[in-house]
Design an enzyme around this catalytic site. Structure first.
Site, PDB file in Angstrom:
ATOM      1  N   LEU A  56      37.009  41.680  30.634  1.00  0.00           N
ATOM      2  CA  LEU A  56      36.536  42.030  31.963  1.00  0.00           C
ATOM      3  C   LEU A  56      35.826  43.375  31.847  1.00  0.00           C
ATOM      4  CD1 LEU A  56      39.676  41.211  34.198  1.00  0.00           C
ATOM      5  CD2 LEU A  56      37.605  39.815  33.926  1.00  0.00           C
ATOM      6  N   ASP A  57      34.796  43.588  32.650  1.00  0.00           N
ATOM      7  CA  ASP A  57      34.100  44.863  32.635  1.00  0.00           C
ATOM      8  C   ASP A  57      35.053  45.995  33.011  1.00  0.00           C
ATOM      9  OD1 ASP A  57      31.796  43.511  31.978  1.00  0.00           O
ATOM     10  OD2 ASP A  57      31.038  43.440  34.043  1.00  0.00           O
ATOM     11  N   LYS A  58      34.691  47.206  32.626  1.00  0.00           N
ATOM     12  CA  LYS A  58      35.547  48.378  32.847  1.00  0.00           C
ATOM     13  C   LYS A  58      36.053  48.477  34.276  1.00  0.00           C
ATOM     14  CE  LYS A  58      35.350  53.434  32.836  1.00  0.00           C
ATOM     15  NZ  LYS A  58      34.511  54.625  32.577  1.00  0.00           N
ATOM     16  N   THR A  69      35.919  46.089  36.695  1.00  0.00           N
ATOM     17  CA  THR A  69      36.365  44.829  37.287  1.00  0.00           C
ATOM     18  C   THR A  69      37.874  44.740  37.123  1.00  0.00           C
ATOM     19  OG1 THR A  69      34.277  43.708  36.809  1.00  0.00           O
ATOM     20  CG2 THR A  69      36.189  42.312  37.182  1.00  0.00           C
ATOM     21  N   ARG A 119      27.571  39.859  38.091  1.00  0.00           N
ATOM     22  CA  ARG A 119      26.805  41.006  38.595  1.00  0.00           C
ATOM     23  C   ARG A 119      25.300  40.761  38.471  1.00  0.00           C
ATOM     24  NH1 ARG A 119      29.435  45.661  35.096  1.00  0.00           N
ATOM     25  NH2 ARG A 119      28.102  47.010  36.396  1.00  0.00           N
TER      26      ARG A 119
END
Length: 357
Positions: free
Chosen positions: A164-166, A168, A278
């Site tokens: 997962l992105d930082k 998120t 995104r």
């Protein structure tokens, strides 16, 4: 082909024991196993024969065992993966669990949502980087996992199957054994995971839909991804995607709730490209609230309450939460799923929007 072993183990892959886990993990060798070949193996490559005995181990890893001298044919070391067998030999294999990466173990805070002998479900907080990268080698989820579960050092990416992105939040799965890791990665590649997100986007969407647009690295801004509709013509005159620049990306979404200036969505991933949600919603002109990387400009809405404006201005991350994660359990074969509520900062923003109607 038949298999013999002094350990009388049921699995084709040797399990790590508690004693082995207490040893130094550098160049950790497991006990030797023996395999009896027959005439059906005549002319077969050594690495391909071993793949059949170790179905949960990648062929490249088996080749590394052979090249490292960990495989013997009738008692003699053979270091060529392409060696052709004559059949009726005895193969002796001493597998090795090799540490993956040189990351340090650190006491990094993270929340375990669920855990059993095969896997860990982490509920990731905003601001936590999942995997070490240049410029960010410490204070990541990997560092924290190695601190709490030292045995994960022998697995690729400390058992992490997807990221997962930082900024998120939400659920991701970590494998605890080689068999579970192999199984879960295979499920991910076969799109068997169920991953559903809650996303708050700018502007009002009319209805749910599917976004099927390829994603690749942004041609000018290397930190960003972008929709790259780069096609070429094959030998039959048909247009096909130029996979050297972009990859297929499919996002399904449906409307959960509409607000003035915003829409709350439930988003399901069919593929899992970097920044996929995104990028897709920015491309269709409905960027995620708080996503400074993909917001085309300041989209601060007008005619909202001061309470909402304060929450909006202080929301400094993309409004994206991995709410639901489902998969086939590696041991039981049953489909299982987990769910977690949106974090407090995103909940406050949504609750305030409900009063702005």
């Amino acid at each position: 082909m038949t298999k013999s072993s002094e350990n009388n183990q049921d699995s084709d892959f040797i399990q790590m024991t508690d004693d082995l886990n207490n040893q130094s993990q550098e160049n950790e060798l497991l006990e030797e196993e023996a395999f009896e070949l027959d005439e059906n193996n005549f002319g077969e490559r050594l690495d391909l024969a071993l793949v059949k005995f170790y179905p949960n181990i990648s062929r490249s890893r088996i080749q590394s065992w052979i090249k490292a001298g960990q495989v013997k044919i009738d008692g003699e070391v053979e270091v060529k993966p392409k060696f052709k067998l004559s059949g009726n030999e005895t193969l002796s294999v001493t597998p090795k669990n090799e540490p993956k990466g040189e990351w340090t173990a650190e006491d990094v805070e993270f929340t375990v949502h669920y855990e059993d002998d095969d896997l860990i479900i982490v509920n990731k907080r905003a601001g936590l980087v999942v995997h070490p990268a240049p410029g960010h080698r410490q204070d990541t989820l990997v560092n924290g996992l190695l601190y709490r579960y030292p045995e994960l050092r022998t697995l690729p990416r400390a058992g992490i199957v997807h990221r997962l992105d930082k900024d998120t939040t939400g659920l991701l799965v970590v494998a605890k054994t080689p068999e579970a890791h192999f199984n879960l990665v295979e499920q991910l590649q076969n799109r068997a995971f169920k991953r559903e997100y809650i996303a708050l986007v700018h502007h009002t969407l009319v209805a749910g839909d599917t976004i099927d647009l390829p994603i690749g690295r942004h041609p000018q801004q290397r930190k960003k991804m972008a929709v790259i509709e780069d096609e070429r013509v094959d030998e039959f005159g048909d247009s096909i995607l130029n996979s050297s620049r972009s990859k297929e990306a499919i996002t399904h979404f449906r409307i959960s709730e509409k607000f003035r200036h915003f829409t709350l969505l439930r988003v399901q991933l069919e593929t899992g490209r970097t920044h996929q949600i995104r990028v897709h919603f920015s491309h269709i002109h409905h960027p995620l609230v708080g996503d400074t990387l993909y917001l085309p400009r300041n989209l601060r809405p007008r005619n909202m309450s001061k309470e909402f404006e304060a929450l909006f201005d202080n929301f400094r991350r993309q409004a994206l939460h991995a709410e639901t994660l489902g998969l086939i359990h590696p041991s039981t074969g049953e489909f299982v799923s987990w769910q977690t509520d949106v974090p407090e900062d995103m909940k406050c923003l949504i609750d305030q929007l409900k009063t702005e109607q």
